[in-house]
Scaffold this motif. Sequence first.
Motif, short mmCIF file in Angstrom:
data_model
loop_
_atom_site.label_atom_id
_atom_site.label_comp_id
_atom_site.label_asym_id
_atom_site.label_seq_id
_atom_site.Cartn_x
_atom_site.Cartn_y
_atom_site.Cartn_z
N ASN A 10 0.83 -1.22 0.00
CA ASN A 10 0.00 0.00 0.00
C ASN A 10 0.86 1.26 0.00
OD1 ASN A 10 -2.41 -1.55 0.10
ND2 ASN A 10 -2.25 -1.70 2.34
N LYS A 68 3.78 1.74 1.27
CA LYS A 68 4.59 1.96 2.46
C LYS A 68 5.55 0.80 2.69
CE LYS A 68 1.05 4.74 4.80
NZ LYS A 68 0.21 4.88 6.02
N CYS A 85 7.34 -2.46 3.81
CA CYS A 85 6.66 -3.70 4.21
C CYS A 85 7.06 -4.18 5.60
CB CYS A 85 6.94 -4.80 3.18
SG CYS A 85 8.66 -5.37 3.13
N GLY A 86 8.32 -3.95 5.98
CA GLY A 86 8.79 -4.42 7.27
C GLY A 86 9.40 -5.81 7.26
N SER A 120 5.30 1.89 9.86
CA SER A 120 3.96 1.89 10.45
C SER A 120 3.84 0.76 11.47
CB SER A 120 2.91 1.68 9.35
OG SER A 120 3.04 0.38 8.78
N ASP A 121 2.80 0.83 12.28
CA ASP A 121 2.56 -0.24 13.25
C ASP A 121 2.37 -1.58 12.55
OD1 ASP A 121 2.76 1.60 15.29
OD2 ASP A 121 0.58 1.83 15.54
N ALA A 122 1.69 -1.56 11.41
CA ALA A 122 1.45 -2.80 10.67
C ALA A 122 2.77 -3.40 10.17
CB ALA A 122 0.52 -2.53 9.48
N ALA A 123 3.68 -2.55 9.69
CA ALA A 123 4.97 -3.04 9.21
C ALA A 123 5.79 -3.63 10.35
CB ALA A 123 5.74 -1.91 8.54
N ARG A 154 4.57 -5.02 13.06
CA ARG A 154 3.96 -6.31 13.39
C ARG A 154 4.42 -7.39 12.41
NH1 ARG A 154 -0.63 -3.08 14.62
NH2 ARG A 154 -1.50 -3.42 12.54
N ARG A 155 4.47 -7.03 11.13
CA ARG A 155 4.94 -8.01 10.13
C ARG A 155 6.39 -8.39 10.38
NH1 ARG A 155 1.46 -4.91 6.55
NH2 ARG A 155 3.16 -3.47 6.06
N TYR A 156 7.20 -7.41 10.76
CA TYR A 156 8.60 -7.68 11.07
C TYR A 156 8.72 -8.66 12.23
CZ TYR A 156 13.15 -6.89 13.25
OH TYR A 156 14.38 -7.07 13.85
#
Length: 242
Positions: free
Chosen positions: A199, A201, A203-204, A222-225, A227-229
Motif C-alpha cells: 500500500n 509503504k 513492508c517491514g 507503520s505499526d502494521a509493518a 507487526r509483520r517484522y
Amino acid sequence: MEQKKEFEVLWTGGFDSSFRVCQLSRMDVIITPYYLCNNRPSEPNELNAINTIRTKLLNDPRTKATINPLVYVPVESRKTNEAVSDAYLKLRKVDYLGTQYDFLGVFALDHEGIEISIQDGGNAKAFIQKHGTIKKVEDEYGGYYILDKENSEPECYDLFGHYHFPVIGYTKKQMKEMFIKMGLEDIIDDTWFCFVPINGKPCGICNPCRYAIEQGMIERFSDAAIRRYILAKNADKKQEEA
C-alpha cells in the motif's frame, strides 16, 4: 582553470546512497548518479525519492556541487561478463549475496571507481570482509575504501574490485547523525529502502526493511509493518529451532 573532480555514484534513493550524494553536495565537485533498473516493485518509489532529494539539493543555497541528471540504465542495456558472473555464482554457493551484485559488478567494469554505498553493519560488508580485505585511500574529499587485491579471494575481487566504498566505515546511526549535522535531516524521510512496498509503504519484512529496523530506523515504519517484522522474525526463529 582546474577541472572539477567528478564522482560517479550508484544511487538507489535509499538511505546510504542518498547520504553519500548529500555529503558530496557540500563539496565543489561534479556528481553523476546512476540508477540500474532491476524491475523491482519499488522502482517508482526509488525514482521518486531520487527526484525529490535531487530537487531539494539543487534548490539548497548550501549546495556547492554540480548534480547531473540521473542516468537511468534499463535492464535491456546491461552487458554481460562471464568472469564476473562465474565469480558471483561461485561465491553465492557458500554465502548469500543479492543478485544485484552480479550485474552491478559487470557495470563497474566500464565505470572504474564508481561509488557503491555499502555501509558498516550490513550483510554486504560482512560478505566482503569474509572473502576479501578493504583498505583506506586518503584524498582531499574525505577518503574512501577499495578492495585490496593482494589480500582478497580472486572471485571477491572480480565482483567488488572496481568500486570505491565511501561509506563502508559508517553505520546507519552515524550517517543519521551526520545528516543532522549537515542540516539535511528532512531528507532522511525522503529516502526509500523497501523492495516490496505494501500500500505504498515499507513492508517491514524484506531485507532492507529488516536492516533499517535493526539499525535504529524503526520510526520510519507503520505499526502494521512492525507487526509483520516481528512475525517474520519469530517465524525465522522457530525454523532455526526446528
